[in-house]
Write a protein that holds these residues in place. Sequence first.
Motif, PDB file in Angstrom:
ATOM      1  N   ARG A  28       0.736  -1.213  -0.063  1.00 28.47           N
ATOM      2  CA  ARG A  28      -0.051  -0.119  -0.078  1.00 28.47           C
ATOM      3  C   ARG A  28       0.794   1.322  -0.102  1.00 28.47           C
ATOM      4  O   ARG A  28       0.219   2.553  -0.402  1.00 28.47           O
ATOM      5  N   VAL A  29       2.032   1.141   0.557  1.00 27.01           N
ATOM      6  CA  VAL A  29       3.052   2.484   0.776  1.00 27.01           C
ATOM      7  C   VAL A  29       3.635   2.368  -0.995  1.00 27.01           C
ATOM      8  O   VAL A  29       4.263   1.617  -1.437  1.00 27.01           O
ATOM      9  N   SER A  30       3.423   3.682  -1.498  1.00 28.38           N
ATOM     10  CA  SER A  30       3.637   4.105  -2.716  1.00 28.38           C
ATOM     11  C   SER A  30       5.385   4.333  -2.880  1.00 28.38           C
ATOM     12  O   SER A  30       5.867   4.750  -1.781  1.00 28.38           O
ATOM     13  N   GLU A  31       5.900   4.155  -4.149  1.00 32.66           N
ATOM     14  CA  GLU A  31       7.360   4.419  -4.153  1.00 32.66           C
ATOM     15  C   GLU A  31       7.626   5.798  -4.400  1.00 32.66           C
ATOM     16  O   GLU A  31       8.501   6.161  -4.285  1.00 32.66           O
ATOM     17  N   LEU A  33       6.155   8.171  -2.660  1.00 32.89           N
ATOM     18  CA  LEU A  33       5.767   8.922  -1.422  1.00 32.89           C
ATOM     19  C   LEU A  33       6.945   9.851  -0.955  1.00 32.89           C
ATOM     20  O   LEU A  33       8.101   9.576  -0.895  1.00 32.89           O
ATOM     21  N   ASP A  53       1.884  12.363  -2.142  1.00 30.63           N
ATOM     22  CA  ASP A  53       2.374  11.598  -3.306  1.00 30.63           C
ATOM     23  C   ASP A  53       1.870  12.205  -4.648  1.00 30.63           C
ATOM     24  O   ASP A  53       1.236  12.989  -4.592  1.00 30.63           O
ATOM     25  N   THR A  59      -3.820   8.177  -3.228  1.00 33.30           N
ATOM     26  CA  THR A  59      -2.919   7.566  -3.201  1.00 33.30           C
ATOM     27  C   THR A  59      -2.091   7.800  -1.793  1.00 33.30           C
ATOM     28  O   THR A  59      -1.731   6.781  -1.297  1.00 33.30           O
ATOM     29  N   GLU A  62      -3.966   6.037   1.076  1.00 33.67           N
ATOM     30  CA  GLU A  62      -3.874   4.627   1.052  1.00 33.67           C
ATOM     31  C   GLU A  62      -2.207   4.332   1.591  1.00 33.67           C
ATOM     32  O   GLU A  62      -2.319   3.287   2.198  1.00 33.67           O
ATOM     33  N   SER A  63      -1.383   5.107   1.276  1.00 36.46           N
ATOM     34  CA  SER A  63      -0.142   4.769   1.654  1.00 36.46           C
ATOM     35  C   SER A  63       0.028   5.106   3.316  1.00 36.46           C
ATOM     36  O   SER A  63       0.724   4.504   3.940  1.00 36.46           O
ATOM     37  N   GLY A  66      -0.795   1.934   5.267  1.00 37.33           N
ATOM     38  CA  GLY A  66       0.303   1.084   5.089  1.00 37.33           C
ATOM     39  C   GLY A  66       1.317   1.526   6.173  1.00 37.33           C
ATOM     40  O   GLY A  66       1.825   0.691   6.809  1.00 37.33           O
TER      41      GLY A  66
END
Length: 126
Positions: A28-31, A33, A53, A59, A62-63, A66
Amino acid sequence: MAGYRIDRITEDIKRELVLILREVKDPRVSEMLTIVKVDVSSDLSYCKVYVSDVSGIETAKESVKGLKAASGFIRRRLGSSLRLRKVPELKFIADDSIEKGFELFDKLKSIHISDEISEETENDEN
């Protein structure tokens, strides 16, 4: 004098969190971020971490879910790398400042293009 210490610890926490977030394996953690801001309370009990993000606020939200799930791992790594007596409790907050920055950039870009067009039409008339 205490303000300098809090500012220094805040910057240290931000720097270390950037490194630790790369190691979080939660899908769930965006790259993409980014940590926008870190606020540490004066007694080092709490730390608000504002994340944003490039993809947008949804997004980022959602991150944050996570990151909340991985907060124990993050806090343990933070404590071991900074060697603080009291590691603050982390609270992650989604922020849309990067998205707003892109919107502002697009507006400035459109103004610049319209200025160039108006200059060209003035030069053609003369």
